[in-house]
Structure formats: C-alpha cells, structure tokens
Enzyme design. Sequence first.
Site, PDB file in Angstrom:
ATOM      1  N   ARG A 122       0.700  -1.216  -0.077  1.00  0.00           N
ATOM      2  CA  ARG A 122       0.021   0.049   0.075  1.00  0.00           C
ATOM      3  C   ARG A 122       0.719   1.242  -0.169  1.00  0.00           C
ATOM      4  NH1 ARG A 122      -3.147   3.325   3.833  1.00  0.00           N
ATOM      5  NH2 ARG A 122      -5.081   3.776   2.975  1.00  0.00           N
TER       6      ARG A 122
ATOM      7  N   ILE B 253      -6.865   7.884  -0.822  1.00  0.00           N
ATOM      8  CA  ILE B 253      -6.906   6.335  -0.699  1.00  0.00           C
ATOM      9  C   ILE B 253      -7.634   5.693   0.288  1.00  0.00           C
ATOM     10  CG2 ILE B 253      -4.614   6.392   0.401  1.00  0.00           C
ATOM     11  CD1 ILE B 253      -3.649   3.932  -1.050  1.00  0.00           C
ATOM     12  N   SER B 254      -8.567   5.032  -0.027  1.00  0.00           N
ATOM     13  CA  SER B 254      -9.539   4.520   1.007  1.00  0.00           C
ATOM     14  C   SER B 254      -8.694   3.880   2.224  1.00  0.00           C
ATOM     15  CB  SER B 254     -10.516   3.635   0.326  1.00  0.00           C
ATOM     16  OG  SER B 254     -11.576   4.175  -0.453  1.00  0.00           O
ATOM     17  N   GLN B 255      -9.536   4.111   3.167  1.00  0.00           N
ATOM     18  CA  GLN B 255      -9.074   3.279   4.644  1.00  0.00           C
ATOM     19  C   GLN B 255      -8.962   1.739   4.381  1.00  0.00           C
ATOM     20  OE1 GLN B 255     -11.590   4.252   7.830  1.00  0.00           O
ATOM     21  NE2 GLN B 255     -10.667   2.686   9.218  1.00  0.00           N
TER      22      GLN B 255
END
Length: 213
Positions: free
Chosen positions: A37, A63-65
């Site tokens: 990530r 960027i999503s959790q």
Amino acid sequence: MKDTPKHQGLRNQLINTIAKKGIQSKEVLEAIRKIPRHLFMDSALESHAYVDKAFRIAADQTISQPYTVAYQTALLEVSPNAKILEVGTGSGYQTAVLIEMGARVYTIERQHELFKNTKVFLPKLGYKPKFMSFGDGYKGLEEYAPYDGIIVTAGAPYVPKPLLSQLKIGGRLVIPVGKKTQTMYVYERESTTAFKKQALGTFRFVPLLKKRV
Ligand code: SAH
C-alpha cells in the site's frame, strides 16, 4: 519502488487490526497482506501507509481506509474470475485488491490526472485491469456489462439506475449512499426486475461527482 520485510511486518499488523474490526474473509485479508500500500501513496506519507486510515494524497486524490476497502470487498463476495466493475479508480489500491483476488476488473475514474497516473502505475506493479475508463461512473460501463459485482468507492447521493441494470442476475452492487455520511448498501439482483436490498454500516467517503474533468 521497494517493498521490504519491514513493510511486510507492518502489513501483518494491519491485517490483525482489520480482522479484529470484524473482517473474516481470508481471501480479502490475504490480498491486503500482499499489496504494498505504501507504493500507492506519496513517499513522504510512507510512515502512514499501514495505519488503518484514509489519506488525501494529491489534489483530490484519496486512498480509502484499508478497513473500508476490506469491508466493501468482502460484501462483493468476489469469486475467482468474477467480472467486477469499480467506480472510482483513484489510487488503484482497491483495484489491486480485486485483481489479487482473481477478479477481472473494469474500473472508471472521472478525474483525468488520476486516471492517467493510475493507468501507468498499476501495470508497473503487475496489476492489470481488463479496462480502465476515463468517464462518469453514474453511467456505469455499458460496453462490458453485465457484471458479477459492482463496487462504488465514492459516496453517492442516490443509487444510479445504470449500475443496477448492468448487474447479472445474482450479481451484487456495493454502494455507499448519502451526503455527509453514507450508509453502505448491498443490492442483489434476483431477477430482471427484482433486487434485494440490505442496509449496513455508516461510513464517510468523498462524494461521487457528476461529469468528468
Ligand atoms: N478506489 C480508490 C478510492 C478512491 S476515492 C482507492 O482505493 O484508492 C473515490 C474516487 O472516485 C476518486 O478518485 C474520485 O475522483 C472518483 N470519482 C468521483 N466521482 C466519480 C464519478 N462520477 N465517476 C468515476 N469516478 C468518480
């Protein structure tokens, strides 16, 4: 672009955190364990990459959790080879999770800069979506429909009709609906005209916007 044992160690901790928050799908957790990530974020933010949080990166980029990515992906019930449409490519992290799980992924992004960057970046990491579209996710992607699953990664004010009509029978649409905060909905297509609808947890996404830029 480097992935080290230290990063892997942080990812193992992240997996534990997400599992404790209730994610049970082994396939989803394994995909997150494998994907670097930190490479999807600015190198200045590297130390935050394995904290379970969403990040605003450049301009409008988010960027999503990881927990949210895992939660939505688990709801999609991806089987290997499944044909999935993603609305909101963004950094490409969610796309990578789906590809890692064996899905054939079609993905749409409305922001040209993000679209362009992610289109170059993902294949460099070895993740190859079937098709990346610069377009408006409200319309879905009719050319390749129908899909086994559709995942929307931005908060929608309502459920766009084309997304429902581009689902296979038995297919699932996972979509956060709401303005300031969103409720996660799953729509399962039971027949040409019937959908089973489930309302789940509350989340906060960036908005699903109209028109491409
Ligand atoms: N899936 C991404 C999350 C991106 S945030 C990740 O894993 O990092 C949501 C994304 O949806 C943003 O990139 C935003 O530009 C995009 N978006 C917003 N409205 C859209 C629309 N109508 N069609 C396609 N993409 C849209």
